[in-house]
Design a protein around this motif. Structure first.
Motif, mmCIF file in Angstrom:
data_model
loop_
_atom_site.group_PDB
_atom_site.id
_atom_site.type_symbol
_atom_site.label_atom_id
_atom_site.label_comp_id
_atom_site.label_asym_id
_atom_site.label_seq_id
_atom_site.Cartn_x
_atom_site.Cartn_y
_atom_site.Cartn_z
ATOM 1 N N GLU A 98 0.853 -1.196 0.000
ATOM 2 C CA GLU A 98 0.000 0.000 0.000
ATOM 3 C C GLU A 98 0.887 1.244 0.000
ATOM 4 O O GLU A 98 2.039 1.189 0.445
ATOM 5 C CB GLU A 98 -0.928 -0.058 1.226
ATOM 6 C CG GLU A 98 -1.861 1.111 1.425
ATOM 7 C CD GLU A 98 -2.813 1.392 0.278
ATOM 8 O OE1 GLU A 98 -2.324 1.599 -0.854
ATOM 9 O OE2 GLU A 98 -4.032 1.447 0.502
ATOM 10 N N ILE A 101 -0.274 4.380 5.100
ATOM 11 C CA ILE A 101 -1.243 4.047 6.155
ATOM 12 C C ILE A 101 -1.421 5.281 7.034
ATOM 13 O O ILE A 101 -0.454 5.872 7.505
ATOM 14 C CB ILE A 101 -0.857 2.783 6.949
ATOM 15 C CG1 ILE A 101 -1.913 2.478 8.006
ATOM 16 C CG2 ILE A 101 0.549 2.882 7.558
ATOM 17 C CD1 ILE A 101 -1.863 1.066 8.553
ATOM 18 N N ASP A 102 -2.678 5.637 7.203
ATOM 19 C CA ASP A 102 -3.027 6.877 7.892
ATOM 20 C C ASP A 102 -3.807 6.492 9.155
ATOM 21 O O ASP A 102 -3.201 6.115 10.157
ATOM 22 C CB ASP A 102 -3.828 7.723 6.889
ATOM 23 C CG ASP A 102 -4.189 9.101 7.380
ATOM 24 O OD1 ASP A 102 -3.498 9.623 8.262
ATOM 25 O OD2 ASP A 102 -5.168 9.676 6.869
ATOM 26 N N THR A 103 -5.125 6.515 9.118
ATOM 27 C CA THR A 103 -5.890 6.077 10.292
ATOM 28 C C THR A 103 -5.796 4.561 10.487
ATOM 29 O O THR A 103 -6.012 4.059 11.579
ATOM 30 C CB THR A 103 -7.387 6.438 10.165
ATOM 31 O OG1 THR A 103 -7.941 5.718 9.063
ATOM 32 C CG2 THR A 103 -7.578 7.926 9.964
ATOM 33 N N GLY A 104 -5.515 3.831 9.405
ATOM 34 C CA GLY A 104 -5.462 2.375 9.462
ATOM 35 C C GLY A 104 -6.812 1.729 9.183
ATOM 36 O O GLY A 104 -6.928 0.506 9.163
ATOM 37 N N ARG A 105 -7.835 2.548 8.957
ATOM 38 C CA ARG A 105 -9.188 1.992 8.770
ATOM 39 C C ARG A 105 -9.270 1.132 7.513
ATOM 40 O O ARG A 105 -9.820 0.039 7.546
ATOM 41 C CB ARG A 105 -10.205 3.126 8.681
ATOM 42 C CG ARG A 105 -10.465 3.797 10.011
ATOM 43 C CD ARG A 105 -11.477 4.905 9.831
ATOM 44 N NE ARG A 105 -11.905 5.451 11.101
ATOM 45 C CZ ARG A 105 -11.880 6.749 11.388
ATOM 46 N NH1 ARG A 105 -11.436 7.627 10.497
ATOM 47 N NH2 ARG A 105 -12.282 7.181 12.558
ATOM 48 N N THR A 106 -8.701 1.627 6.406
ATOM 49 C CA THR A 106 -8.798 0.890 5.142
ATOM 50 C C THR A 106 -8.044 -0.437 5.243
ATOM 51 O O THR A 106 -8.605 -1.500 4.963
ATOM 52 C CB THR A 106 -8.222 1.731 3.977
ATOM 53 O OG1 THR A 106 -8.785 3.049 4.039
ATOM 54 C CG2 THR A 106 -8.523 1.104 2.637
ATOM 55 N N LYS A 130 1.892 7.270 8.740
ATOM 56 C CA LYS A 130 1.645 8.445 9.585
ATOM 57 C C LYS A 130 1.163 7.930 10.941
ATOM 58 O O LYS A 130 -0.047 7.880 11.194
ATOM 59 C CB LYS A 130 0.550 9.327 8.965
ATOM 60 C CG LYS A 130 0.912 10.004 7.679
ATOM 61 C CD LYS A 130 -0.107 11.111 7.382
ATOM 62 C CE LYS A 130 -0.722 10.950 6.041
ATOM 63 N NZ LYS A 130 -1.694 12.012 5.701
ATOM 64 N N PHE A 151 -0.370 16.056 4.493
ATOM 65 C CA PHE A 151 -0.957 15.392 3.331
ATOM 66 C C PHE A 151 0.064 15.405 2.204
ATOM 67 O O PHE A 151 0.543 16.452 1.795
ATOM 68 C CB PHE A 151 -2.266 16.053 2.893
ATOM 69 C CG PHE A 151 -3.036 15.164 1.975
ATOM 70 C CD1 PHE A 151 -3.815 14.134 2.476
ATOM 71 C CD2 PHE A 151 -2.928 15.303 0.595
ATOM 72 C CE1 PHE A 151 -4.492 13.271 1.626
ATOM 73 C CE2 PHE A 151 -3.605 14.435 -0.260
ATOM 74 C CZ PHE A 151 -4.389 13.425 0.257
ATOM 75 N N VAL A 152 0.431 14.203 1.731
ATOM 76 C CA VAL A 152 1.523 14.087 0.762
ATOM 77 C C VAL A 152 1.052 13.501 -0.568
ATOM 78 O O VAL A 152 0.026 12.807 -0.631
ATOM 79 C CB VAL A 152 2.675 13.218 1.331
ATOM 80 C CG1 VAL A 152 3.351 13.918 2.490
ATOM 81 C CG2 VAL A 152 2.174 11.845 1.750
ATOM 82 N N ASP A 158 -2.050 10.596 -4.486
ATOM 83 C CA ASP A 158 -2.741 11.688 -5.187
ATOM 84 C C ASP A 158 -3.395 12.680 -4.250
ATOM 85 O O ASP A 158 -3.685 12.383 -3.096
ATOM 86 C CB ASP A 158 -3.836 11.101 -6.081
ATOM 87 C CG ASP A 158 -5.029 10.578 -5.257
ATOM 88 O OD1 ASP A 158 -4.808 9.721 -4.377
ATOM 89 O OD2 ASP A 158 -6.158 11.039 -5.483
HETATM 90 P P1 IMP Z 1 -6.622 5.229 6.124
HETATM 91 O O1 IMP Z 1 -7.790 4.302 5.974
HETATM 92 O O2 IMP Z 1 -6.973 6.472 6.900
HETATM 93 O O3 IMP Z 1 -5.385 4.557 6.693
HETATM 94 O O4 IMP Z 1 -6.328 5.819 4.702
HETATM 95 C C1 IMP Z 1 -5.510 5.195 3.817
HETATM 96 C C2 IMP Z 1 -5.741 5.750 2.434
HETATM 97 O O5 IMP Z 1 -5.992 7.168 2.473
HETATM 98 C C3 IMP Z 1 -4.485 5.580 1.614
HETATM 99 O O6 IMP Z 1 -4.517 4.386 0.892
HETATM 100 C C4 IMP Z 1 -4.531 6.784 0.720
HETATM 101 O O7 IMP Z 1 -5.305 6.489 -0.423
HETATM 102 C C5 IMP Z 1 -5.250 7.836 1.498
HETATM 103 N N1 IMP Z 1 -4.317 8.776 2.157
HETATM 104 C C6 IMP Z 1 -4.076 8.927 3.471
HETATM 105 N N2 IMP Z 1 -3.165 9.876 3.694
HETATM 106 C C7 IMP Z 1 -2.789 10.333 2.481
HETATM 107 C C8 IMP Z 1 -1.849 11.333 2.043
HETATM 108 O O8 IMP Z 1 -1.151 12.012 2.815
HETATM 109 N N3 IMP Z 1 -1.760 11.510 0.702
HETATM 110 C C9 IMP Z 1 -2.487 10.796 -0.201
HETATM 111 N N4 IMP Z 1 -3.367 9.861 0.161
HETATM 112 C C10 IMP Z 1 -3.525 9.629 1.489
#
Ligand code: IMP
Ligand code: MG
Length: 177
Positions: A98, A101-106, A130, A151-152, A158
Motif C-alpha cells: 500500500e 497508512i493513515d488512520t489504518g481503517r482501510t 503516519k 498530506f503528501v 494523489d
Molecule cells: P486510512 O484508511 O486512513 O489509513 O487511509 C488510507 C488511504 O488514504 C491511503 O490508501 C490513501 O489512499 C489515502 N491517504 C491517506 N493519507 C494520504 C496522504 O497524505 N496523501 C495521499 N493519500 C492519502
C-alpha cells in the motif's frame, strides 16, 4: 479544488534508496519462497513496480482496489471493494503493498478480509506511515518512511487524482487567496 503548491519531502533518490533497502530485506525474509504480492490500486502501483523489480525471490502479482468513503484528505472507515483479486490466496505467502497508512481503517478492514481467505502468511508493506493518525491498530511489517501528519503526494499518491506521477514525495500546501 483549492489552489496548492508542493514542497519536497523526499527526493526521487531518497525514495529509490529506501525502496532498494526494503527490497533487500524482503528478499532475505522470503528466501526460498515465492511471494504473492497484492498491489492496492491505484496508490501503490508505482511503489509496487519499483519494489517488485528489485526482489530476488519469485513473485506473482494481483491487484485489488478499495476505497474508503470520506473527503479528499480524510477516510471514513466504510470501505468498498471496487475490484477484488483475480486469484485465490489460499496457502500463499501474501504481501500486501500500500502507498500509505493513515488512520489504518482501510488496511484494517482489508487485512481482516484477506486473513479470512486462509493465506499461508499475510504481511503488509507500506511506503509511508503516519503513526500519529492511527485509529485502528494494524501491524505493519515493512515501512519505507514514517512521516508527520501532513498530506503528501507523488510516487503513486494523489490529491484528487492529481500528482500520482511525481517521482518524489511532496507535501501539499494550500495557497491563501
Ligand atoms: P486510512 O484508511 O486512513 O489509513 O487511509 C488510507 C488511504 O488514504 C491511503 O490508501 C490513501 O489512499 C489515502 N491517504 C491517506 N493519507 C494520504 C496522504 O497524505 N496523501 C495521499 N493519500 C492519502
Ligand atoms: Mg489509497
Amino acid at each position: 479544488m483549492k489552489k496548492y503548491h508542493i514542497e519536497k519531502m523526499f527526493t526521487e533518490e531518497e525514495v529509490d534508496a529506501r525502496v532498494e533497502a526494503l527490497a533487500a530485506q524482503i528478499s532475505k525474509d522470503y528466501e526460498g519462497r515465492p511471494v504473492h504480492i497484492i498491489c492496492m490500486l491505484k496508490g501503490a502501483a508505482f511503489f509496487t513496480c519499483a519494489l517488485a523489480k528489485r526482489l530476488t525471490v519469485p513473485v506473482t502479482l494481483d491487484f485489488m482496489s478499495a476505497s474508503s468513503y470520506g473527503s479528499s484528505t480524510q477516510s471514513s472507515g466504510i470501505v468498498r471493494i471496487n475490484k477484488d483479486l483475480d486469484e485465490s490466496i489460499e496457502g500463499k505467502d501474501v504481501l500486501v503493498i500500500e502507498d500509505i497508512i493513515d488512520t489504518g481503517r482501510t488496511l484494517g478492514y482489508i487485512l481482516g478480509l484477506l486473513g479470512d481467505r486462509e493465506p499461508a502468511s499475510l504481511r503488509l508493506c507500506v511506503l509511508l506511515d503516519k503513526p500519529d493518525r492511527r485509529v485502528v491498530e494494524v501491524p505493519v511489517d515493512y515501512t519505507g518512511f514514517e512521516i508527520p501528519d501532513e498530506f503528501v503526494v507523488g510516487c503513486g499518491m494523489d490529491y484528487d487524482q492529481q500528482c500520482r506521477n511525481l517521482p518524489y514525495i511532496g507535501i501539499v500546501k494550500f495557497d491563501e487567496d
